[in-house]
Design a protein around this motif. Structure first.
Motif, PDB file in Angstrom:
ATOM      1  N   VAL A 188       0.848  -1.197   0.000  1.00 23.00           N
ATOM      2  CA  VAL A 188       0.000   0.000   0.000  1.00 23.00           C
ATOM      3  C   VAL A 188       0.879   1.241   0.000  1.00 23.00           C
ATOM      4  CG1 VAL A 188      -1.841   1.256   1.187  1.00 23.00           C
ATOM      5  CG2 VAL A 188      -1.768  -1.253   1.298  1.00 23.00           C
ATOM      6  N   THR A 189       1.719   1.340   0.996  1.00 19.86           N
ATOM      7  CA  THR A 189       2.740   2.385   1.058  1.00 19.86           C
ATOM      8  C   THR A 189       3.822   1.944   2.030  1.00 19.86           C
ATOM      9  OG1 THR A 189       3.272   4.680   1.687  1.00 19.86           O
ATOM     10  CG2 THR A 189       1.414   3.649   2.826  1.00 19.86           C
ATOM     11  N   ASN A 190       5.063   2.127   1.626  1.00 20.61           N
ATOM     12  CA  ASN A 190       6.164   1.750   2.503  1.00 20.61           C
ATOM     13  C   ASN A 190       6.521   2.859   3.484  1.00 20.61           C
ATOM     14  OD1 ASN A 190       7.890  -0.486   3.066  1.00 20.61           O
ATOM     15  ND2 ASN A 190       9.622   0.732   2.363  1.00 20.61           N
ATOM     16  N   ASN A 191       6.002   4.055   3.237  1.00 23.43           N
ATOM     17  CA  ASN A 191       6.181   5.178   4.158  1.00 23.43           C
ATOM     18  C   ASN A 191       4.796   5.545   4.700  1.00 23.43           C
ATOM     19  OD1 ASN A 191       6.443   7.634   5.445  1.00 23.43           O
ATOM     20  ND2 ASN A 191       7.544   8.654   3.794  1.00 23.43           N
ATOM     21  N   PRO A 192       4.466   5.115   5.917  1.00 24.81           N
ATOM     22  CA  PRO A 192       3.109   5.288   6.443  1.00 24.81           C
ATOM     23  C   PRO A 192       2.850   6.633   7.120  1.00 24.81           C
ATOM     24  CG  PRO A 192       4.384   3.989   7.984  1.00 24.81           C
ATOM     25  CD  PRO A 192       5.314   4.307   6.825  1.00 24.81           C
ATOM     26  N   THR A 193       3.676   7.634   6.845  1.00 21.00           N
ATOM     27  CA  THR A 193       3.546   8.937   7.492  1.00 21.00           C
ATOM     28  C   THR A 193       2.139   9.514   7.369  1.00 21.00           C
ATOM     29  OG1 THR A 193       5.877   9.559   7.286  1.00 21.00           O
ATOM     30  CG2 THR A 193       4.291  11.343   7.387  1.00 21.00           C
ATOM     31  N   ILE A 209       0.712  18.702  14.790  1.00 27.23           N
ATOM     32  CA  ILE A 209       1.386  17.403  14.831  1.00 27.23           C
ATOM     33  C   ILE A 209       2.729  17.493  14.111  1.00 27.23           C
ATOM     34  CG2 ILE A 209       1.277  15.003  14.004  1.00 27.23           C
ATOM     35  CD1 ILE A 209      -1.809  15.261  14.271  1.00 27.23           C
ATOM     36  N   LYS A 210       3.749  16.899  14.714  1.00 26.18           N
ATOM     37  CA  LYS A 210       5.061  16.800  14.092  1.00 26.18           C
ATOM     38  C   LYS A 210       5.359  15.325  13.818  1.00 26.18           C
ATOM     39  CE  LYS A 210       8.320  19.565  15.829  1.00 26.18           C
ATOM     40  NZ  LYS A 210       9.205  20.233  16.822  1.00 26.18           N
ATOM     41  N   ALA A 255       4.196  14.628   1.973  1.00 25.79           N
ATOM     42  CA  ALA A 255       4.314  14.982   3.394  1.00 25.79           C
ATOM     43  C   ALA A 255       5.103  16.270   3.581  1.00 25.79           C
ATOM     44  CB  ALA A 255       4.971  13.837   4.166  1.00 25.79           C
ATOM     45  N   LYS A 256       6.166  16.443   2.823  1.00 21.82           N
ATOM     46  CA  LYS A 256       6.959  17.673   2.922  1.00 21.82           C
ATOM     47  C   LYS A 256       6.126  18.893   2.547  1.00 21.82           C
ATOM     48  CE  LYS A 256      10.540  16.296   0.465  1.00 21.82           C
ATOM     49  NZ  LYS A 256      11.869  16.276  -0.208  1.00 21.82           N
ATOM     50  N   TYR A 263       7.835  18.263   9.652  1.00 21.23           N
ATOM     51  CA  TYR A 263       8.130  16.935   9.126  1.00 21.23           C
ATOM     52  C   TYR A 263       9.627  16.815   8.891  1.00 21.23           C
ATOM     53  CZ  TYR A 263       8.179  13.066   5.679  1.00 21.23           C
ATOM     54  OH  TYR A 263       8.430  11.910   4.987  1.00 21.23           O
ATOM     55  N   LEU A 264      10.210  15.734   9.413  1.00 19.84           N
ATOM     56  CA  LEU A 264      11.640  15.487   9.191  1.00 19.84           C
ATOM     57  C   LEU A 264      11.811  14.046   8.722  1.00 19.84           C
ATOM     58  CD1 LEU A 264      14.588  16.374   9.308  1.00 19.84           C
ATOM     59  CD2 LEU A 264      14.631  15.697  11.729  1.00 19.84           C
ATOM     60  N   ARG A 265      12.373  13.898   7.555  1.00 15.60           N
ATOM     61  CA  ARG A 265      12.583  12.589   6.936  1.00 15.60           C
ATOM     62  C   ARG A 265      14.043  12.189   7.072  1.00 15.60           C
ATOM     63  NH1 ARG A 265      10.447   7.705   5.292  1.00 15.60           N
ATOM     64  NH2 ARG A 265      11.101   7.106   3.185  1.00 15.60           N
TER      65      ARG A 265
END
Length: 309
Positions: A188-193, A209-210, A255-256, A263-265
């Motif tokens: 579905v998505t590998n980044n669930p942010t 939210i951060k 997300a960015k 948001y910090l990746r």
């Protein structure tokens, strides 16, 4: 005077902090190395810093361990030792290492189940110490499924983790206690942010939210467009079609745009790390460990500032 008194007495609107873990097999160890440094340098445990834990696939295991128990990153890192990995990745009798066309998944489920039962026992998501969100995919209904400590409190930790990490070709489709058949949430998505943010917004009733998003490395090896035009199924499998899907950064880009400085990746190209998600050789694990230290050099100061209220 009463107006000014109210202004000064009003509590600061402290943001809720989410930590989101990508899937990525053994490469998620890099994120653990990074977070271990964050604990040391901040003087705070990750479980004390963050208000919600979100994960997909191998990241669902990390998120679940932290939400389940007040463990340190060193404790979590121990679960990724060679001893435990050998137990989890119990090779199927039917696996033929020399063949690309496999009749069965590479690993059995029983070793992973025994390992997870030793950690979580019969505990359910509703018994989690911190809010938790994991992602999987219902293969029969062909839709994503979100398991969380508040929406699905009766789902066991073992079921949630096994469902989220049943990676096609690596592990068999997982049948949960309720009869549903699930595969890895990474499809579905590998980044669930974004899934975590949407859930947290409703759970905490706030938009403040951060999100600290922990990746698992990106395979940036160049692929020949001309050569790929001649590939069939075997050619695409040989050239890591699964990795291409897992490495997609579209959710990171969105997300960015949405969160900006909230948001910090943490992520980077994998370099010489094996693209295969199950290479637990000493040499490969050392390279993954070094990637985690490189992440600290690149993102450490920003992460320390990010976790401040």
């Amino acid at each position: 005077m009463q107006i000014f008194s109210n202004l000064f007495s009003k509590k600061k609107d402290i943001p809720k902090k989410i930590i989101s873990f990508d899937g990525g097999g053994v490469r998620v160890i890099a994120g653990i190395v990074f977070l271990k440094k964050l604990e040391v340098e901040s003087g705070k445990k990750i479980t004390d810093i963050f208000d919600m834990f979100v994960g997909t696939s191998a990241g669902a295991f990390n998120a679940s361990c932290l939400a389940f128990d007040d463990m340190s990153m060193m404790d979590l890192k121990n679960y990724w030792s060679k001893e435990y990995l050998d137990r989890i990745m119990e090779t199927s009798f039917f696996w033929d290492q020399a063949s690309l066309i496999q009749a069965r998944p590479r690993y059995e489920t029983k070793g992973r189940l025994k390992f997870l039962n030793e950690i979580f026992g019969e505990k359910t998501l509703g018994e989690s110490k911190k809010p938790l969100v994991t992602l999987c995919y219902d293969i029969e209904k062909r839709k994503h499924v979100i398991h969380s400590s508040n929406l699905t409190p009766d789902i066991s930790f073992v079921d949630a983790v096994c469902a989220s990490s049943a990676a096609p070709m690596y592990f068999p489709t997982y049948q949960m206690s309720n009869g549903a058949w699930m595969i890895d949430g990474g499809v579905v998505t590998n980044n669930p942010t974004l899934i975590g943010f949407n859930h947290a917004k409703k759970f905490f009733d706030t938009d403040n939210i951060k999100v600290l998003s922990i990746g698992a490395g990106l395979n940036k090896k160049k692929i020949s467009g001309e050569a790929s035009s001649k590939w069939g199924g075997v050619g695409w499998l040989r050239n890591d079609i699964m990795g291409m899907m897992l490495d997609s950064e579209i959710h990171n880009d969105i997300a960015k745009d949405i969160f900006n400085d909230k948001y910090l990746r943490i992520n980077s190209p994998i370099g010489k790390i094996n693209k295969m998600l199950d290479d637990d050789s000493e040499e490969n694990i050392e390279k993954i460990h070094l990637m985690g230290l490189d992440w600290w050099s690149e993102f450490g100061e920003r992460a320390l500032n990010f976790i401040e209220d």
